[in-house]
Design a protein around this motif. Structure first.
Motif, PDB file in Angstrom:
ATOM      1  N   LEU A  19       0.830  -1.193   0.000  1.00 30.67           N
ATOM      2  CA  LEU A  19       0.000   0.000   0.000  1.00 30.67           C
ATOM      3  C   LEU A  19       0.871   1.251   0.000  1.00 30.67           C
ATOM      4  CD1 LEU A  19      -2.904   1.229   0.332  1.00 30.67           C
ATOM      5  CD2 LEU A  19      -2.469   1.152   2.783  1.00 30.67           C
ATOM      6  N   TYR A  20       1.887   1.277   0.838  1.00 26.74           N
ATOM      7  CA  TYR A  20       2.759   2.444   0.945  1.00 26.74           C
ATOM      8  C   TYR A  20       3.600   2.678  -0.306  1.00 26.74           C
ATOM      9  CZ  TYR A  20       1.678   2.231   5.962  1.00 26.74           C
ATOM     10  OH  TYR A  20       1.050   2.208   7.172  1.00 26.74           O
ATOM     11  N   SER A  21       3.819   1.660  -1.099  1.00 26.15           N
ATOM     12  CA  SER A  21       4.672   1.809  -2.274  1.00 26.15           C
ATOM     13  C   SER A  21       3.957   2.474  -3.447  1.00 26.15           C
ATOM     14  CB  SER A  21       5.220   0.452  -2.714  1.00 26.15           C
ATOM     15  OG  SER A  21       4.163  -0.358  -3.212  1.00 26.15           O
ATOM     16  N   ASP A  22       2.650   2.604  -3.396  1.00 22.64           N
ATOM     17  CA  ASP A  22       1.894   3.244  -4.481  1.00 22.64           C
ATOM     18  C   ASP A  22       1.335   4.570  -3.965  1.00 22.64           C
ATOM     19  OD1 ASP A  22       0.015   4.111  -6.340  1.00 22.64           O
ATOM     20  OD2 ASP A  22      -0.821   2.107  -6.669  1.00 22.64           O
ATOM     21  N   PRO A  23       1.951   5.706  -4.377  1.00 24.13           N
ATOM     22  CA  PRO A  23       1.558   7.012  -3.830  1.00 24.13           C
ATOM     23  C   PRO A  23       0.067   7.340  -4.017  1.00 24.13           C
ATOM     24  CG  PRO A  23       3.589   7.222  -5.072  1.00 24.13           C
ATOM     25  CD  PRO A  23       3.085   5.831  -5.305  1.00 24.13           C
ATOM     26  N   ARG A  24      -0.504   7.018  -5.171  1.00 21.28           N
ATOM     27  CA  ARG A  24      -1.929   7.314  -5.375  1.00 21.28           C
ATOM     28  C   ARG A  24      -2.808   6.468  -4.468  1.00 21.28           C
ATOM     29  NH1 ARG A  24      -2.801   7.073 -11.702  1.00 21.28           N
ATOM     30  NH2 ARG A  24      -2.535   4.931 -11.050  1.00 21.28           N
ATOM     31  N   GLU A  25      -2.463   5.190  -4.343  1.00 24.50           N
ATOM     32  CA  GLU A  25      -3.233   4.294  -3.474  1.00 24.50           C
ATOM     33  C   GLU A  25      -3.104   4.738  -2.020  1.00 24.50           C
ATOM     34  OE1 GLU A  25      -5.786   1.151  -2.645  1.00 24.50           O
ATOM     35  OE2 GLU A  25      -5.254   2.010  -4.569  1.00 24.50           O
ATOM     36  N   ASP A  43      -2.498   7.816  -0.914  1.00 23.04           N
ATOM     37  CA  ASP A  43      -3.261   9.045  -0.742  1.00 23.04           C
ATOM     38  C   ASP A  43      -4.751   8.744  -0.591  1.00 23.04           C
ATOM     39  OD1 ASP A  43      -3.533  12.024  -0.781  1.00 23.04           O
ATOM     40  OD2 ASP A  43      -4.650  11.562  -2.625  1.00 23.04           O
ATOM     41  N   SER A  44      -5.263   7.863  -1.442  1.00 18.80           N
ATOM     42  CA  SER A  44      -6.662   7.462  -1.364  1.00 18.80           C
ATOM     43  C   SER A  44      -6.962   6.803  -0.022  1.00 18.80           C
ATOM     44  CB  SER A  44      -6.994   6.498  -2.510  1.00 18.80           C
ATOM     45  OG  SER A  44      -8.271   5.957  -2.352  1.00 18.80           O
ATOM     46  N   PHE A  45      -6.071   5.933   0.417  1.00 17.10           N
ATOM     47  CA  PHE A  45      -6.234   5.234   1.693  1.00 17.10           C
ATOM     48  C   PHE A  45      -6.252   6.225   2.857  1.00 17.10           C
ATOM     49  CE2 PHE A  45      -4.262   3.168   5.405  1.00 17.10           C
ATOM     50  CZ  PHE A  45      -5.184   2.134   5.622  1.00 17.10           C
ATOM     51  N   LEU A  46      -5.329   7.176   2.866  1.00 15.75           N
ATOM     52  CA  LEU A  46      -5.248   8.141   3.966  1.00 15.75           C
ATOM     53  C   LEU A  46      -6.474   9.048   4.014  1.00 15.75           C
ATOM     54  CD1 LEU A  46      -1.451   9.075   3.821  1.00 15.75           C
ATOM     55  CD2 LEU A  46      -2.622   7.604   5.489  1.00 15.75           C
ATOM     56  N   ARG A  47      -6.955   9.497   2.833  1.00 12.11           N
ATOM     57  CA  ARG A  47      -8.175  10.308   2.814  1.00 12.11           C
ATOM     58  C   ARG A  47      -9.365   9.500   3.318  1.00 12.11           C
ATOM     59  NH1 ARG A  47      -9.467  11.529  -2.228  1.00 12.11           N
ATOM     60  NH2 ARG A  47      -7.677  10.564  -3.211  1.00 12.11           N
ATOM     61  N   ALA A  48      -9.419   8.222   2.943  1.00 13.10           N
ATOM     62  CA  ALA A  48     -10.508   7.357   3.402  1.00 13.10           C
ATOM     63  C   ALA A  48     -10.442   7.150   4.916  1.00 13.10           C
ATOM     64  CB  ALA A  48     -10.440   6.000   2.688  1.00 13.10           C
TER      65      ALA A  48
END
Length: 188
Positions: free
Chosen positions: A166-172, A174-179
């Motif tokens: 999860l941490y290796s994909d910046p877009r994923e 960002d989406s995870f943190l906003r969620a």
């Protein structure tokens, strides 16, 4: 013997017709006594419908589009990209589920709750959590039967590589943190 037809309601505008030799046989063979749990709690059978219309509306940005306005079906359709065939049905389903209001003139508006929690212009916005559920999590639950049979992860890279993936994909990420921010607001 004589054949009987018995209708069993299973949801909005739907029924199942059970054909048997006798109604008693139908109850014993098909319904059993356990059907009571299903008939008493329709939300257990069809909760996905309400959830799916909410998640689709969030994914389309519908609540943000409506904002504080009163909008007709044509303007909403144009702004969020709804097809003419489905637009009014979709909006009316959102009204039925208490996610939108509709006045006597056919204008739609956000409810107090959707204004408060699903319009990004407000400080209590939780839409990012619902957006992630729609695009990332909901599909994983579609694979539940397969996961139970195979033991295979259903959540892509995260299921195979954990948080490192999860941490290796910046877009994923960002989406995870906003969620997660949205989810924490739901719990607060």
């Amino acid at each position: 013997g004589r054949r009987h037809h018995h209708e069993i309601g299973i949801g909005f505008h739907q029924c199942v017709v059970v054909e048997t030799e006798t109604l008693h046989h139908a109850r014993r063979e098909i319904l059993d006594d356990d059907i009571g749990v299903l008939s008493e709690r329709p939300e257990n059978r069809f909760a996905f419908r309400r959830s799916r219309i909410l998640l689709a509306a969030v994914e389309l940005g519908l609540f943000e589009t409506v904002g504080n306005d009163r909008c007709d079906v044509e303007s909403i359709s144009l702004r969020v990209g709804l097809h003419d065939r489905s637009a009014r049905h979709f909006l009316d389903a959102l009204v039925e589920a208490n996610f939108l209001n509709c006045d006597g003139d056919g204008f739609y508006s956000n409810t107090a709750e959707t204004k408060r929690f699903l319009d990004p212009g407000n400080g209590e916005y939780v839409g990012d959590a619902l957006y992630r559920l729609s695009i990332r999590v909901y599909g994983n639950w579609n694979g539940l039967t397969s996961a139970l049979r195979t033991g295979q992860p259903q959540s892509g890279a995260f299921g195979k590589g954990g948080y490192g993936a999860l941490y290796s994909d910046p877009r994923e990420l960002d989406s995870f943190l906003r969620a997660m921010t949205g989810s924490s607001l739901l719990l607060a």
